[in-house]
Design a protein around this motif. Structure first.
Motif: not given
Length: 222
Positions: A103-130
């Protein structure tokens, strides 16, 4: 998963190349899905064109094992018989497959690596966004590493540990670095920086029904 609401007929999938098969054998088919093509058809007649629809014209018994978002390109696996389908689908269910994305993402990511651990759900007001939902969301983990930098952008390799809908897109938004060209989660310059979602399923590894360990790769188109 499909990105379009089933009632939305605004859909112009790419026609060239129409179908790119990277591998076929008696049990499996491997395709490189282009950005802009649904993995499976939607319920609305205008959403009938999909990777699966195209494949089944040539391989009527093909069954899809997993899906990519409409705007994500890359490796998609299908089976040619129910025995192979059950064998490989069980590995996705058990999370023993090995998947990597670019992926190419916006901005400069400062760290070299990492882990994202965040639970996800459908956004009921903006489907099909999560969205990240700490109270009701399903567990989701994404490991990432920086592989390069450009002008106000960072190139990442992503290793999803789970397979939630829009997982990589929402996790990177939560990290503060949305994927370029993401019409659901990016805005302003980040949205305008690319004419497609810059997310590609680069590699998929798993155990073949014949018992061997296999890995399939689709070159990143950006």
């Amino acid at each position: 998963m499909a990105d379009l609401p089933d009632a939305d007929p605004i859909y112009h999938p790419p026609l060239d190349p129409y179908l790119t098969c990277h591998h076929q054998d008696a049990d499996l088919l491997v395709f490189n899905k282009p950005s802009g093509l649904l993995s499976v058809p939607g319920r609305h007649p205008a959403l009938s064109d999909s990777l699966l629809t195209r494949v089944q014209k040539e391989f009527p018994q093909a069954l899809i094992v997993h899906r990519l978002d409409k705007d994500t390109s890359g490796v998609v696996l299908m089976s040619r018989n129910r025995r192979a389908h059950a064998f490989v689908a069980a590995q996705f269910e058990a999370r023993t497959t090995k998947k990597s994305y670019v992926a190419e993402v916006w901005g400069r990511v400062a760290e070299a690596e990492g882990m994202i651990d965040l639970p996800l759900a459908i956004d009921p007001d903006h489907k099909p966004r999560h969205r990240v939902d700490l109270e009701h969301g399903k567990p989701a983990q994404t490991r990432w590493q920086v592989i390069g930098y450009g002008e106000n952008r960072t190139r990442l390799r992503l290793f999803p540990q789970t397979g939630r809908t829009h997982q990589l897109r929402v996790h990177l938004q939560a990290l503060g670095h949305v994927i370029l060209g993401d019409e659901f989660y990016a805005e302003g310059e980040a949205l305008a920086a690319a004419d497609r979602l810059l997310l590609h399923a680069e590699e998929l590894g798993f155990r073949h029904p014949n018992g061997s360990e296999v890995t399939f790769t689709a070159p990143t188109p950006f």
